[in-house]
Each structure stands twice: as C-alpha cells, then as structure tokens.
Design a protein around this motif. Structure first.
Motif, PDB file in Angstrom:
ATOM      1  N   VAL A   1       1.001  -1.256  -0.149  1.00  0.00           N
ATOM      2  CA  VAL A   1      -0.106   0.000   0.035  1.00  0.00           C
ATOM      3  C   VAL A   1       0.926   1.372   0.174  1.00  0.00           C
ATOM      4  O   VAL A   1       2.004   1.461   0.585  1.00  0.00           O
ATOM      5  CB  VAL A   1      -1.004  -0.013   1.225  1.00  0.00           C
ATOM      6  N   ASP A   2       0.359   2.202  -0.810  1.00  0.00           N
ATOM      7  CA  ASP A   2       1.085   3.480  -1.135  1.00  0.00           C
ATOM      8  C   ASP A   2       0.224   4.784  -0.089  1.00  0.00           C
ATOM      9  O   ASP A   2       0.408   4.923   0.918  1.00  0.00           O
ATOM     10  CB  ASP A   2       1.450   3.935  -2.217  1.00  0.00           C
ATOM     11  N   ALA A   3      -0.886   5.065  -0.758  1.00  0.00           N
ATOM     12  CA  ALA A   3      -1.708   6.178  -0.214  1.00  0.00           C
ATOM     13  C   ALA A   3      -3.127   5.835  -0.308  1.00  0.00           C
ATOM     14  O   ALA A   3      -3.513   5.314  -1.245  1.00  0.00           O
ATOM     15  CB  ALA A   3      -1.489   7.599  -1.274  1.00  0.00           C
TER      16      ALA A   3
ATOM     17  N   VAL B   1      -5.682  12.593   3.111  1.00  0.00           N
ATOM     18  CA  VAL B   1      -4.711  11.600   2.457  1.00  0.00           C
ATOM     19  C   VAL B   1      -3.835  11.114   3.620  1.00  0.00           C
ATOM     20  O   VAL B   1      -3.221  11.715   4.372  1.00  0.00           O
ATOM     21  CB  VAL B   1      -3.895  12.343   1.263  1.00  0.00           C
ATOM     22  N   ALA B   2      -3.674   9.578   3.480  1.00  0.00           N
ATOM     23  CA  ALA B   2      -2.790   8.815   4.396  1.00  0.00           C
ATOM     24  C   ALA B   2      -1.891   8.214   3.697  1.00  0.00           C
ATOM     25  O   ALA B   2      -1.932   7.450   2.749  1.00  0.00           O
ATOM     26  CB  ALA B   2      -3.484   7.719   5.300  1.00  0.00           C
ATOM     27  N   GLU B   3      -0.571   8.805   3.779  1.00  0.00           N
ATOM     28  CA  GLU B   3       0.665   8.421   3.260  1.00  0.00           C
ATOM     29  C   GLU B   3       1.192   7.449   4.217  1.00  0.00           C
ATOM     30  O   GLU B   3       1.736   7.697   5.132  1.00  0.00           O
ATOM     31  CB  GLU B   3       1.840   9.597   2.975  1.00  0.00           C
TER      32      GLU B   3
ATOM     33  N   HIS C   1      -2.228   6.024  13.213  1.00  0.00           N
ATOM     34  CA  HIS C   1      -2.593   7.285  13.402  1.00  0.00           C
ATOM     35  C   HIS C   1      -3.199   8.038  12.221  1.00  0.00           C
ATOM     36  O   HIS C   1      -4.068   8.790  12.294  1.00  0.00           O
ATOM     37  CB  HIS C   1      -1.346   8.136  13.799  1.00  0.00           C
ATOM     38  N   ARG C   2      -2.599   7.674  10.889  1.00  0.00           N
ATOM     39  CA  ARG C   2      -2.666   8.345   9.829  1.00  0.00           C
ATOM     40  C   ARG C   2      -4.000   7.947   9.283  1.00  0.00           C
ATOM     41  O   ARG C   2      -4.826   8.723   8.483  1.00  0.00           O
ATOM     42  CB  ARG C   2      -1.766   7.954   8.614  1.00  0.00           C
ATOM     43  N   MET C   3      -4.302   6.592   9.318  1.00  0.00           N
ATOM     44  CA  MET C   3      -5.583   6.140   8.968  1.00  0.00           C
ATOM     45  C   MET C   3      -6.735   6.619   9.710  1.00  0.00           C
ATOM     46  O   MET C   3      -8.005   7.143   9.322  1.00  0.00           O
ATOM     47  CB  MET C   3      -5.509   4.653   8.786  1.00  0.00           C
TER      48      MET C   3
END
Length: 415
Positions: A370-372, A379-381, A392-394
């Motif tokens: 998975v990328d982005a 956007v979760a990089e 955290h990003r998700m």
C-alpha cells in the motif's frame, strides 16, 4: 429469418457439462447471450463464465441448468451473487487471463462480439481472456456487430477459427459515467494533488475514478495505460490534458484492455490508431508496467484497515466485489519510476458505517504494497510507515464521528 426467430438454435451445440465463456462488460455478445438464456431450460446443464455484467441478460436467468462462475462480483453480476448463483474464483485479473492461456480453465464454447471492417475482424471493446479461451474451444460463435468499433491491437487472430457467425440485433452494451456527488468531488480534489504532470493513469469503473479523471483537465502530458478507458478519457484527450507523450513506452498511444462507455467513446476509438486495445498480458504485465514513467494506479475499496490492508472483495462474509486488476496495478505502480498507488474510497458506507476499520475481513491488497489511501477527509501516506504511525494516519482520514472508536480499538505495540 423473422425478427421473432432465434438468431441461433443452441440445441445440439451445448453439451452436458460444457463451460461456455462469453465476452464481458460492453463486449458481451448480447444477441447470443440473450438467445442462450432463453433456450437454457431445454438445454443440458452447463456452466457459464462471465465477467462484469452491465446488461440485463443474466439478471432474471432462472434455469437451474446454468451454473454461473466469475472472477468477481461486478455490475449486475451482484444480482446472481445475491441469489446464491455465482461461484467466484478469487484470482488476480492477470492470473485469470493466464489460466485460460495455460488451459487451466478450458472453454468448450465461446461466444464473442466482433467488429468487421474491410474484411478484417476485431475483438472491438475487449482484448481479454476470451481470445485465449476461443483458441482452445470446441466451438466459437461470433456475433458480428456493425455498431461495434473496429479497434487496433484487438485484431482477431488468424489462427483462431470462427465456426458460426450471426448478425447482431442490437448495438453494443453501453455504460454511462455516473454523475459525481459531493463526496466523490472531495475525494477527487484530494487525489488530484498526488497526480503530477506527465503521470500515466490507470483507473477502474465507478463514480470516484470518474470524478478524479474529471478533476484533471488542468494537467499536462498525462498518459493512459489502463485496464479500461471510458468517456472521461475522451474529455481529457480533447482538452489536451492527455497526450501520452511522457509514458516512456507507447508514445502518443492510449493503451487499454477494455473500452467501457457510450457510443461517444465507441465512435472515438473506431479505427483510431492513437488507441490500442491490448491483451491482458501487456496491459497488466509487471514487466511492462515497471517500464512506464510515473504510473499512477487509481483504485477503490470496500474497507481499509488501520494497518493499510485493503479489502475490495467481501463484507460480512459475502463476496460483493472483486480482486480484478487492483493488485496487478498497485504492484506495477510501485515498480514504476515515480509511480503512485492510490486507493480512494468514501470514509463511510451509505448506512453510515465506517469503511476505515480496525481490521479488514479479507485482504485484497496487502499492507506491504500500500502507498496512499484517500478519503474525503484527507490523504494517508503509508509507504515506509510503521504500524503505529499507519494507524494514526488512517484514523485522521476516517469520518470524525468514528475516530474515537477507532482510536480505542488500536493498541500500539510495546516499546
């Protein structure tokens, strides 16, 4: 032959236990498939291999003589799946094609829609597994459709015999692009920020991919190398955003495996040397994709887990999607110089349930690939991130009303 007479009598042609393969999506030979379904109750039991279905041909197929199979549940195939009549083969699209080429899937009868121009035949709207299925079949029946576009790259091979020809009684199936809604526009705005000038695009069917394409009219020197093209591609070519000039391969050529759209698109691709409908081994081949500059794969999902795992196949144990070419193109984009692999989805389903989840129930694209991930909230990089940072990003791109519950479900690893 009167209009009420069947275009062909399948009695004696279909044998007990046969595997019948037909063209998929807009390449469905509807004159033949409708006749086959109408005659199915008086034919011996047979299996029917289908792909995405956008017609009504099979939606009311009630004969117990027919057992349906597919590599996924796409379009009106969902009705067969809901009725418990569709056996799904969980396979990457590239592998499904290769299984016909290697005779792991052995077709007995193949029904195909063809275009004809100056004595030449073309598979027209799809250059997929059907040609390899036909190469090893006992019987190939071709529906010659005067309204189907003649496409280059999909010329019918001279070594594959056509045993029976019939005339089409209807134009090819069409699939219009769904109008964008507010969520898809917000997702598109986020995703567009990841697509640089000179990128080469791959995308699927649906409101979100269409919204992303529609948001790129400002871009320059985009290219197309995709499993499909639709009407939105015509818009991008006509406004000058797509030139195919910086792909690294196939300069100036839009490359696709299928053509899925309306008559406007069909007229555009007809005898157009700037469009090439290529076989799956080329459109989805990893060696080919790795040679493309800045390949951006745009795909969607049913769920994404906090670790980045992507589920595009099942919900509550029921298959309602497909692997399709998602993993083929995600890995191809990751191997492409400057490539990006985008998974874009709404943060919530229509019933308000979060599509960002603690753990997905089926892994279509593994977290390592998975990328982005893009939702309307951001956007979760994820490339290169550890599990804690991924979570955290998700959570930050989940719908706000679900973030606390997702945070409570996440437990950071011991340090």
């Amino acid at each position: 032959m009167s209009d009420n007479a069947p275009p062909i009598d399948f009695a004696g042609l279909i044998r007990d236990g046969d595997l019948v393969v037909c063209g998929q999506a807009t390449a469905e030979p509807a004159t033949l498939t409708e006749a086959l379904m109408a005659q199915a109750p008086r034919l011996p039991p047979f299996r029917m291999m289908i792909g995405p279905i956008f017609s009504e041909t099979f939606s009311t197929a009630s004969s117990p003589n027919v057992a349906f199979q597919s590599y996924g549940v796409i379009g009106n195939a969902r009705r067969l799946a809901k009725a418990g009549r569709l056996d799904v083969i969980p396979s990457n699209y590239s592998a499904f094609y290769a299984d016909f080429a290697a005779r792991r899937h052995k077709a007995d009868v193949v029904l195909v829609q063809l275009a004809e121009s100056s004595g030449r035949l073309s598979a027209s709207l799809s250059n997929d597994y059907v040609i390899d299925a036909a190469r090893g079949a006992r019987l190939v029946i071709a529906e010659i459709n005067p309204d189907a576009p003649f496409t280059f790259g999909a010329e019918w091979p001279g070594d594959v015999p056509i045993h029976v020809r019939v005339s089409a009684r209807r134009p090819p199936v069409e699939l219009a692009s769904p109008p964008p809604d507010d969520v898809s526009r917000r997702i598109a705005a986020r995703a567009a920020g990841l697509i640089a000038d000179g990128s080469t695009l791959q995308f699927g069917v649906g409101r979100i991919p269409d919204a992303i394409l529609s948001s790129l009219s400002h871009a320059r020197n985009l290219g197309i190398h995709s499993g499909l093209i639709n009407d939105a591609v015509v818009d991008l070519i006509e406004c000058g955003a797509v030139t195919n000039a910086e792909k690294g391969i196939d300069a100036g050529i839009t490359v696709t495996n299928q053509v899925i759209g309306t008559q406007r698109l069909y007229r555009f691709v007809h005898e157009n040397e700037a469009v090439s409908v290529r076989p799956t081994s080329y459109t989805h081949g990893q060696d080919v994709l790795a040679r493309i500059n800045r390949l951006v794969a745009i795909n969607s999902a049913l769920q994404v887990g906090l670790d980045g795992s992507v589920n595009s196949e099942t919900l509550n144990g029921v298959t309602i999607g497909a692997i399709g070419g998602q993993l083929d193109f995600v890995r191809g984009a990751n191997a492409s110089p400057g490539g990006r692999a985008i998974i874009a989805l709404p943060a919530t389903a229509s019933d308000g349930i979060s599509r960002i989840v603690a753990n997905v129930e089926t892994v279509t694209t593994p977290r390592a690939d998975v990328d982005a991930i893009v939702t309307e909230w951001g956007v979760a990089e994820l490339r290169g991130c550890g599990l804690a940072e991924r979570a955290h990003r998700m959570i930050s791109i989940a719908a706000p009303e679900h973030r606390d519950a997702l945070s409570a479900r996440f437990r950071a690893p011991a340090r």
